[in-house]
Design a protein around this motif. Structure first.
Motif, PDB file in Angstrom:
ATOM      1  N   THR A  80       0.830  -1.205   0.000  1.00 35.35           N
ATOM      2  CA  THR A  80       0.000   0.000   0.000  1.00 35.35           C
ATOM      3  C   THR A  80       0.863   1.254   0.000  1.00 35.35           C
ATOM      4  O   THR A  80       0.596   2.212  -0.750  1.00 35.35           O
ATOM      5  CB  THR A  80      -0.939   0.012   1.215  1.00 35.35           C
ATOM      6  OG1 THR A  80      -1.777  -1.151   1.163  1.00 35.35           O
ATOM      7  CG2 THR A  80      -1.811   1.246   1.214  1.00 35.35           C
ATOM      8  N   PRO A 188     -10.933   5.452  -0.527  1.00 33.98           N
ATOM      9  CA  PRO A 188     -11.548   4.171  -0.914  1.00 33.98           C
ATOM     10  C   PRO A 188     -10.680   3.355  -1.859  1.00 33.98           C
ATOM     11  O   PRO A 188     -10.602   2.132  -1.738  1.00 33.98           O
ATOM     12  CB  PRO A 188     -12.861   4.602  -1.581  1.00 33.98           C
ATOM     13  CG  PRO A 188     -13.172   5.935  -1.006  1.00 33.98           C
ATOM     14  CD  PRO A 188     -11.849   6.589  -0.789  1.00 33.98           C
ATOM     15  N   SER A 189     -10.009   4.023  -2.801  1.00 36.63           N
ATOM     16  CA  SER A 189      -9.126   3.312  -3.728  1.00 36.63           C
ATOM     17  C   SER A 189      -7.919   2.733  -3.003  1.00 36.63           C
ATOM     18  O   SER A 189      -7.493   1.602  -3.283  1.00 36.63           O
ATOM     19  CB  SER A 189      -8.661   4.251  -4.839  1.00 36.63           C
ATOM     20  OG  SER A 189      -9.753   4.726  -5.592  1.00 36.63           O
ATOM     21  N   VAL A 191      -7.796   1.889   0.210  1.00 36.38           N
ATOM     22  CA  VAL A 191      -8.279   0.775   1.035  1.00 36.38           C
ATOM     23  C   VAL A 191      -8.536  -0.454   0.176  1.00 36.38           C
ATOM     24  O   VAL A 191      -8.171  -1.583   0.549  1.00 36.38           O
ATOM     25  CB  VAL A 191      -9.546   1.193   1.802  1.00 36.38           C
ATOM     26  CG1 VAL A 191     -10.172  -0.013   2.506  1.00 36.38           C
ATOM     27  CG2 VAL A 191      -9.224   2.277   2.816  1.00 36.38           C
ATOM     28  N   SER A 192      -9.152  -0.264  -0.982  1.00 33.68           N
ATOM     29  CA  SER A 192      -9.407  -1.401  -1.872  1.00 33.68           C
ATOM     30  C   SER A 192      -8.107  -2.058  -2.311  1.00 33.68           C
ATOM     31  O   SER A 192      -7.988  -3.294  -2.318  1.00 33.68           O
ATOM     32  CB  SER A 192     -10.204  -0.934  -3.097  1.00 33.68           C
ATOM     33  OG  SER A 192     -11.467  -0.439  -2.727  1.00 33.68           O
ATOM     34  N   LEU A 195      -6.682  -4.086   0.582  1.00 35.35           N
ATOM     35  CA  LEU A 195      -7.415  -5.326   0.830  1.00 35.35           C
ATOM     36  C   LEU A 195      -7.090  -6.381  -0.223  1.00 35.35           C
ATOM     37  O   LEU A 195      -6.928  -7.566   0.094  1.00 35.35           O
ATOM     38  CB  LEU A 195      -8.917  -5.046   0.866  1.00 35.35           C
ATOM     39  CG  LEU A 195      -9.398  -4.205   2.061  1.00 35.35           C
ATOM     40  CD1 LEU A 195     -10.881  -3.914   1.938  1.00 35.35           C
ATOM     41  CD2 LEU A 195      -9.116  -4.922   3.374  1.00 35.35           C
ATOM     42  N   VAL A 249     -13.166  -9.943   3.067  1.00 37.65           N
ATOM     43  CA  VAL A 249     -12.336  -8.800   2.673  1.00 37.65           C
ATOM     44  C   VAL A 249     -12.939  -8.091   1.459  1.00 37.65           C
ATOM     45  O   VAL A 249     -12.994  -6.853   1.401  1.00 37.65           O
ATOM     46  CB  VAL A 249     -10.896  -9.262   2.375  1.00 37.65           C
ATOM     47  CG1 VAL A 249     -10.098  -8.144   1.737  1.00 37.65           C
ATOM     48  CG2 VAL A 249     -10.214  -9.714   3.658  1.00 37.65           C
ATOM     49  N   ALA A 253     -14.316  -4.275   1.286  1.00 43.54           N
ATOM     50  CA  ALA A 253     -13.852  -3.285   0.308  1.00 43.54           C
ATOM     51  C   ALA A 253     -15.029  -2.671  -0.437  1.00 43.54           C
ATOM     52  O   ALA A 253     -15.071  -1.457  -0.683  1.00 43.54           O
ATOM     53  CB  ALA A 253     -12.885  -3.935  -0.677  1.00 43.54           C
ATOM     54  N   SER A 254     -16.007  -3.493  -0.789  1.00 43.21           N
ATOM     55  CA  SER A 254     -17.189  -2.993  -1.503  1.00 43.21           C
ATOM     56  C   SER A 254     -17.996  -2.037  -0.637  1.00 43.21           C
ATOM     57  O   SER A 254     -18.425  -0.965  -1.091  1.00 43.21           O
ATOM     58  CB  SER A 254     -18.061  -4.171  -1.945  1.00 43.21           C
ATOM     59  OG  SER A 254     -19.237  -3.731  -2.576  1.00 43.21           O
ATOM     60  N   SER A 256     -16.879  -0.287   1.898  1.00 50.73           N
ATOM     61  CA  SER A 256     -16.085   0.922   2.111  1.00 50.73           C
ATOM     62  C   SER A 256     -16.209   1.866   0.921  1.00 50.73           C
ATOM     63  O   SER A 256     -16.380   3.080   1.087  1.00 50.73           O
ATOM     64  CB  SER A 256     -14.622   0.552   2.351  1.00 50.73           C
ATOM     65  OG  SER A 256     -13.818   1.704   2.426  1.00 50.73           O
ATOM     66  N   ALA A 257     -16.129   1.298  -0.292  1.00 47.69           N
ATOM     67  CA  ALA A 257     -16.254   2.136  -1.492  1.00 47.69           C
ATOM     68  C   ALA A 257     -17.651   2.743  -1.596  1.00 47.69           C
ATOM     69  O   ALA A 257     -17.811   3.911  -1.960  1.00 47.69           O
ATOM     70  CB  ALA A 257     -15.931   1.311  -2.733  1.00 47.69           C
TER      71      ALA A 257
END
Length: 264
Positions: A80, A188-189, A191-192, A195, A249, A253-254, A256-257
């Motif tokens: 990351t 969000p990007s 974090v995705s 993950l 996970v 991610a979904s 969160s976005a």
């Protein structure tokens, strides 16, 4: 039947068959993990939690699980940081060199994983990183960074860089401006990407077969070794747990976005 409806039905049928093909292994493995039989059989003659108990009660399996989890967390952190910094630099630079570097960063997604594993093995053999945790983390960071770069680049395409320029014109340095203005909008990007880096490291098998060993065997490497010796439903239980972890996970991610998109 209207002529326009037939292509839609055909497309829907094709999509359904593809989804069934992808989901069918899970529909077989999960029930087998609850079997009370000594060997893998489908359908199971009866149901029991004995193979989950065998997994959690086996010190060797637990050691491999701790190694996999530790490597996956370290990989997510390292990939990351590197991937976000690389994506930011590439996005802010419109030069031809930046486009070439983008292709280089995405090479681990293109090169066959066996070729990558062999190359990593020979490099680590010369540097003393075989069968070590730092070696596993470095290899997985290399494999996972492209996922972070791809996700963050997608987020930066929807970001207006003039906002950061305004912050810098008001006295912020580039790092502070990135952390205060850019990062919250592309979170969000990021974090995705993190993950997916975690999932990539948790499920990675081929490179681990080449470079993991001793007390630093990952769960997938130990599963592969166990399959050569004796096949019992413990493998199915572990596969079900890994599938569940990956699904959690992805759902996280979904969500969160979606939460970020709905935020004012």
């Amino acid at each position: 039947m209207p002529a326009s409806l037939a292509p839609r039905l055909a497309l829907g049928l094709l999509v359904g068959l593809v989804l069934l093909f992808l989901v069918l292994p899970i529909l077989i493995v999960v029930p087998m993990s609850f079997s009370n039989a000594r060997f893998l059989t489908f359908p199971p003659p009866g149901y029991s939690l004995r193979w989950y108990e065998a997994f959690f009660g086996n010190p060797a399996w637990m050691q491999a699980a701790r190694v996999s989890l530790g490597v996956a967390l370290a990989t997510a952190l390292g990939a990351t940081l590197i991937g976000t910094a690389a994506a930011y630099a590439l996005s802010m630079s419109g030069s031809r060199l930046a486009r070439s570097l983008t292709v280089i960063l995405l090479l681990p997604l293109v090169v066959p994983i066996v070729i990558t594993g062999i190359g990593v093995f020979f490099v680590f053999a010369k540097t003393g990183l075989l069968a070590t945790l730092p070696g596993l983390v470095l290899a997985n960071v290399m494999l996972a960074t492209p996922y972070v770069v791809t996700a963050v680049l997608a987020g930066l395409r929807g970001f207006d860089p003039t906002q950061e320029m305004v912050a810098r014109s008001l006295g912020m340095n580039r790092l502070r401006a990135f952390l205060a203005v850019t990062l919250p909008q592309i979170r969000p990007s990021v974090v995705s990407g993190a993950l997916f880096a975690f999932i990539s490291a948790l499920d990675e098998t081929v490179v681990a077969i080449f470079i993991a060993g001793g007390q630093n065997q990952t769960l997938t490497k130990r599963m592969f070794t166990a399959l050569r010796d004796e096949i019992d439903p413990t493998i199915a239980a572990i596969s079900s747990l890994l599938t569940a972890a990956s699904l959690i996970v992805v759902v996280a991610a979904s969500l969160s976005a979606r939460k970020a998109r709905n935020a004012p």
